[in-house]
Write a protein that holds these residues in place. Structure first.
Motif, mmCIF file in Angstrom:
data_model
loop_
_atom_site.group_PDB
_atom_site.id
_atom_site.type_symbol
_atom_site.label_atom_id
_atom_site.label_comp_id
_atom_site.label_asym_id
_atom_site.label_seq_id
_atom_site.Cartn_x
_atom_site.Cartn_y
_atom_site.Cartn_z
ATOM 1 N N LEU A 1 0.838 -1.190 0.000
ATOM 2 C CA LEU A 1 0.000 0.000 0.000
ATOM 3 C C LEU A 1 0.874 1.242 0.000
ATOM 4 N N GLY A 2 0.396 2.263 -0.701
ATOM 5 C CA GLY A 2 1.064 3.568 -0.642
ATOM 6 C C GLY A 2 0.801 4.201 0.709
ATOM 7 N N ILE A 3 1.775 4.944 1.230
ATOM 8 C CA ILE A 3 1.607 5.422 2.604
ATOM 9 C C ILE A 3 0.635 6.601 2.724
ATOM 10 N N ASN A 4 0.111 7.095 1.619
ATOM 11 C CA ASN A 4 -0.962 8.088 1.772
ATOM 12 C C ASN A 4 -2.335 7.462 1.564
ATOM 13 N N ASP A 5 -2.350 6.146 1.462
ATOM 14 C CA ASP A 5 -3.622 5.440 1.289
ATOM 15 C C ASP A 5 -4.308 5.316 2.647
ATOM 16 N N SER A 6 -5.631 5.555 2.688
ATOM 17 C CA SER A 6 -6.302 5.491 3.988
ATOM 18 C C SER A 6 -6.308 4.064 4.536
ATOM 19 N N ASP A 7 -6.234 3.063 3.656
ATOM 20 C CA ASP A 7 -6.107 1.684 4.150
ATOM 21 C C ASP A 7 -4.783 1.489 4.890
ATOM 22 N N TYR A 8 -3.755 2.192 4.426
ATOM 23 C CA TYR A 8 -2.465 2.091 5.119
ATOM 24 C C TYR A 8 -2.604 2.647 6.540
ATOM 25 N N GLU A 9 -3.280 3.803 6.646
ATOM 26 C CA GLU A 9 -3.470 4.415 7.977
ATOM 27 C C GLU A 9 -4.233 3.484 8.903
ATOM 28 N N THR A 10 -5.280 2.862 8.355
ATOM 29 C CA THR A 10 -6.068 1.948 9.187
ATOM 30 C C THR A 10 -5.200 0.789 9.669
ATOM 31 N N ALA A 11 -4.415 0.217 8.718
ATOM 32 C CA ALA A 11 -3.557 -0.903 9.090
ATOM 33 C C ALA A 11 -2.601 -0.493 10.199
ATOM 34 N N LYS A 12 -2.052 0.711 10.048
ATOM 35 C CA LYS A 12 -1.083 1.184 11.026
ATOM 36 C C LYS A 12 -1.766 1.334 12.389
ATOM 37 N N GLU A 13 -2.962 1.954 12.364
ATOM 38 C CA GLU A 13 -3.638 2.226 13.631
ATOM 39 C C GLU A 13 -4.167 0.951 14.287
ATOM 40 N N LEU A 14 -4.516 -0.030 13.468
ATOM 41 C CA LEU A 14 -4.994 -1.287 14.041
ATOM 42 C C LEU A 14 -3.838 -2.229 14.354
ATOM 43 N N GLY A 15 -2.632 -1.828 14.002
ATOM 44 C CA GLY A 15 -1.461 -2.658 14.291
ATOM 45 C C GLY A 15 -1.356 -3.873 13.389
ATOM 46 N N ILE A 16 -1.784 -3.740 12.136
ATOM 47 C CA ILE A 16 -1.705 -4.860 11.202
ATOM 48 C C ILE A 16 -0.450 -4.701 10.348
ATOM 49 N N PRO A 17 0.379 -5.748 10.254
ATOM 50 C CA PRO A 17 1.608 -5.629 9.453
ATOM 51 C C PRO A 17 1.288 -5.275 8.003
ATOM 52 N N CYS A 18 2.045 -4.349 7.447
ATOM 53 C CA CYS A 18 1.710 -3.831 6.122
ATOM 54 C C CYS A 18 2.990 -3.546 5.336
ATOM 55 N N ILE A 19 3.006 -4.021 4.110
ATOM 56 C CA ILE A 19 4.143 -3.698 3.239
ATOM 57 C C ILE A 19 3.814 -2.376 2.574
ATOM 58 N N ARG A 20 4.757 -1.433 2.628
ATOM 59 C CA ARG A 20 4.394 -0.092 2.176
ATOM 60 C C ARG A 20 5.377 0.466 1.144
ATOM 61 N N GLU A 21 4.883 1.429 0.406
ATOM 62 C CA GLU A 21 5.651 2.125 -0.621
ATOM 63 C C GLU A 21 5.380 3.618 -0.493
ATOM 64 N N PRO A 22 6.331 4.466 -0.929
ATOM 65 C CA PRO A 22 6.046 5.907 -0.955
ATOM 66 C C PRO A 22 4.869 6.178 -1.894
ATOM 67 N N PRO A 23 4.166 7.297 -1.692
ATOM 68 C CA PRO A 23 2.977 7.560 -2.507
ATOM 69 C C PRO A 23 3.286 7.752 -3.984
ATOM 70 N N PHE A 24 2.329 7.419 -4.779
ATOM 71 C CA PHE A 24 2.316 7.693 -6.220
ATOM 72 C C PHE A 24 3.386 6.962 -7.011
ATOM 73 N N GLY A 25 4.171 6.098 -6.396
ATOM 74 C CA GLY A 25 5.182 5.359 -7.157
ATOM 75 C C GLY A 25 4.667 3.960 -7.491
ATOM 76 N N ALA A 26 5.344 3.289 -8.380
ATOM 77 C CA ALA A 26 5.000 1.897 -8.639
ATOM 78 C C ALA A 26 5.577 1.050 -7.509
ATOM 79 N N ILE A 27 5.150 -0.214 -7.455
ATOM 80 C CA ILE A 27 5.662 -1.092 -6.417
ATOM 81 C C ILE A 27 7.079 -1.504 -6.792
ATOM 82 N N GLY A 28 8.020 -1.242 -5.920
ATOM 83 C CA GLY A 28 9.421 -1.539 -6.218
ATOM 84 C C GLY A 28 9.736 -3.019 -6.045
ATOM 85 N N PRO A 29 10.883 -3.463 -6.550
ATOM 86 C CA PRO A 29 11.237 -4.872 -6.473
ATOM 87 C C PRO A 29 11.390 -5.360 -5.034
#
Lengths: 425, 317
Positions: free
Chosen positions: A295-323
């Motif tokens: 998830l991009g870190i400006n995605d509201s799903d990312y915020e929810t995951a963070k606040e609920l303490g769910i492990p999340c693989i993240r990327e900077p906003p607006f970029g493609a998913i890196g290798p």
């Protein structure tokens, strides 16, 4: 304007309700006092309005000690709006508003023209002129509260103290009344006790968080209303969002229910654009071991995951998913027993989240969409057909569309039973 | 706000009261033709030494009972309250009966005043916690003290034996022996009424609640003390002249509130005038048509059903 200088307040002389409390308030500020029941909010307000006198410390208004001000002078300086007012006799609305002029009228005199004009203005500000001749006991609670506010405004106070002035009212009246205070012209300083944290955040410049008679935090709403404070003082977990309209914090309490069954599956959730937040909350509640991303870190799903303490693989906003992230995702997916894809928007940037699933044909995949069972639209495709094609392949290989959260939960339970045939039926 | 209608009601009441006084002076068991009053010494004696002081005393006591009742109802924010409920009159009556039984009636007025004031302040002290006397505890301690004082009163009457009838007649109230001396004492009531009237606007503000009144600049505790003291003073003067006369203080403010509204600046004078008139006519009725039945019996017969009626209509709303 107001200086509260290390006051100790007690009702019985031994147990201190407020202890060594200090703060000061600028002229024209709108201050909110928040805190759990019994934290001393109302006691603080009563000390400032001199209903209670502190055992130690002083309160000063415009540099003058509260104790040295005469009753009438104080009534011309401070107006108080209580939670509720019971008026025992059938005074008219006009009479009650005119009572606000009491500290200005000499003992044997009557109201002057000017007093009546001031009362009229106060009624105009609060929208109470239309029932000026009716009895205060005939009008509704919201209307009566507005009359009481008009009475306080007729005092022409420099300071207004509000003790949960809207707690007995419907939400529309709450807003109506708080708007009156915010729109006050001039330099009226307002200190209010609030129960509703979101209303307090919306209307106040500064919040004071009280607990056990002491100030736990003081500052702007976003400084005071933090997850840590809410957890420590109110003992609630909450999501804190920024209201898109006001940039002020907005609190969404996480209501923890007693789980009826403890899920044991490890599940990865592929989501985005806010489509996964409700599932995260519900699946976590049911006890499943969740992970999510990328998830991009400006995605509201990312915020929810963070606040609920769910492990999340993240990327900077607006970029493609890196290798790197993709590798991480692959490793995570290898360890899970189910994968859920939400009805998220898919574009070039996050297409790899879908593409990678081709390699996990043996893991049950659920395509979660909201709609009638026959025509579920699991994703919103912004890739010009590429995502749809990948999804069609996944369905070929057994990915199951699910139409509701209930449907999803029952399918997950089936899966669990299937994985452990000896488990409880 | 005070309106023209308010002034008209007050003017009407004042006119009616003067008319009533003129009329009642000419009513009695002995018919005194108007033109003989100044010529015939007996007629003159009846009118100037018997009827006129009695008419004035009854009016003044009516003033006092009604104003004290109005003040108490405002103070307790309870339209069912009056000085009798907080023990003022029991204290006055007990002290007066004590004087009657043990001192042969000497110092009755003074003792009644002392008794009434002591009872009021006893109640106030019991109800007081940390400098405040909340209305609820004040009413409850008033009832407790009243019950105790009534028991002591009954004990005195029981031990007194022979003078029971005398005590009984006195307790139930009336003006059969009213003299110019009584009028002189009764005129003290006017001073009390004046003091209460000065606090009329504070009484209005108090209807919002004690804390609200404080926020509007009323020194609530001092105000309550002054009002309690003055009300017990008025009640004591009334009790020492005419014994216990019930329901005037309760009913009059009630009726007047329906007519002029709750603003004490009008309610106090209106109740005062109406209370004077009601007691004046009640006393005229008992002295004309009965052989001096205590007037308290009549006011109770008229007042109690009315009180019940008020109670029932209030419960419906």
């Amino acid at each position: 304007m107001i200086d509260v200088d290390s006051i100790d307040v007690s009702y019985d002389g031994t147990k201190k309700i407020l202890e060594q409390l200090s703060f000061s308030v600028e002229r024209g500020a709108f201050i909110g006092i928040i805190g759990p029941n019994g934290s001393g909010k109302t006691t603080l307000l009563k000390t400032i309005s001199r209903i209670l006198s502190p055992m130690g410390g002083v309160v000063r208004i415009e540099g003058k000690e509260l104790a040295a001000i005469t009753s009438r002078e104080l009534a011309r300086t401070i107006g108080v709006v209580p939670q509720e007012t019971a008026i025992n006799f059938d005074f008219s609305v006009m009479d009650v508003v005119l009572m606000g002029r009491h500290p200005y009228i000499d003992r044997l005199s009557s109201e002057s023209k000017e007093d009546i004009n001031i009362a009229r203005r106060a009624m105009a500000m609060t929208g109470t002129e239309q029932f000026r001749d009716r009895s205060v006991n005939e009008i509704s609670g919201g209307e009566r509260q507005r009359v009481i506010i008009a009475r306080a405004l007729a005092q022409e106070p420099k300071v207004l103290l509000l003790d949960e002035p809207t707690s007995h009212l419907d939400i529309n009246h709450q807003i109506e009344i708080l708007n009156i205070f915010r729109n006050l012209e001039g330099n009226v300083t307002i200190i209010g006790v609030f129960h509703d944290l979101n209303l307090a955040a919306h209307y106040c410049d500064t919040l004071i968080l009280l607990d056990e008679g002491m100030i736990q935090a003081i500052g702007s709403p976003s400084e005071v209303l933090t997850r840590e404070h809410l957890k420590r003082i109110f003992n609630i977990n909450a999501l804190i969002r920024t209201s898109p309209l006001t940039r002020k914090p907005y609190i969404i309490p996480i209501i923890e229910e007693e789980a009826t069954l403890r899920g044991t599956l490890r599940i990865h959730l592929i989501c985005g654009g806010g489509t996964g937040s409700d599932l995260m909350y519900e699946l976590r509640q049911k006890g499943y071991a969740l992970s999510t991303g990328v998830l991009g870190i400006n995605d509201s799903d990312y915020e929810t995951a963070k606040e609920l303490g769910i492990p999340c693989i993240r990327e900077p906003p607006f970029g493609a998913i890196g290798p790197g992230s993709l590798q991480e995702l692959e490793a995570v997916l290898r360890g899970v027993e189910a994968i859920i894809v939400t009805d998220m928007p898919v574009g070039k940037g996050n297409l790899d989240n879908i593409r990678i699933l081709e390699r996990f044909r043996d893991t049950p995949i659920f395509l979660f969409g909201r709609g009638e069972a026959e025509e579920i639209k699991p994703i919103r495709d912004f890739t010009g057909g590429e995502a749809e094609r990948l999804l069609a392949i996944l369905r070929e290989h057994g990915a199951k569309p699910v139409a509701s959260r209930r449907d999803l939960l029952s399918k997950l339970q089936d899966l669990e039973r299937h994985a452990r045939p000896s488990g409880p039926a | 706000m005070i309106t023209r209608r308010h002034w008209m009601v007050l003017a009407l009441l004042t006119g009616l009261l003067f008319l009533s006084m003129l009329t009642t002076v000419n009513i009695g068991s002995t018919n005194v033709p108007f033109d003989t009053i100044l010529k015939d010494p007996t007629a003159s004696l009846i009118v100037f030494e018997l009827r006129l002081p009695r008419v004035i005393a009854a009016t003044l006591v009516g003033f006092g009972l009604a104003v004290a009742g109005t003040a108490m109802q405002g103070l307790f924010k309870n339209p069912m309250a009056d000085p009798y409920i907080i023990g003022t009159s029991s204290g006055g009556a007990l002290a007066a009966v004590f004087a009657l039984v043990f001192l042969g009636g000497r110092g009755q007025t003074l003792l009644a005043f002392i008794g009434a004031t002591l009872a009021t302040f006893l109640v106030y002290t019991i109800a007081r916690q940390r400098g405040r006397a909340p209305v609820e505890t004040l009413l409850l301690s008033g009832i407790a003290v009243s019950l105790l004082l009534s028991a002591v009163l009954t004990l005195i009457m029981w031990t007194a034996g022979r003078s029971v009838h005398q005590i009984f007649a006195w307790l139930w109230g009336g003006f059969p022996l009213a003299s110019w001396g009584d009028v002189g004492i009764a005129s003290l009531i006017l001073i009390g009424c004046g003091i209460i009237f000065v606090y009329a606007r504070d009484l209005n503000v108090l209807a919002l609640g004690e804390e609200e009144a404080t926020h509007l600049g009323v020194n609530v505790e001092r105000f309550k003390q002054v009002l309690l003291f003055v009300s017990s003073f008025i009640t004591a003067v009334a009790v020492s002249i005419s014994g216990i006369i019930g329901f005037i203080g309760l009913i009059t403010p009630h009726v007047m509130r329906l007519i002029v509204g709750p603003d004490h600046r009008i309610l106090i004078p209106a109740s005062m005038l109406a209370g004077g008139m009601i007691l004046l006519w009640s006393d005229t009725l008992v002295r004309t048509f009965t052989s001096e039945m205590p007037v308290g019996v009549l006011t109770a017969f008229l007042g109690a059903p009315f009180f019940v009626y008020l109670l029932r209509t209030r419960m419906k709303t």
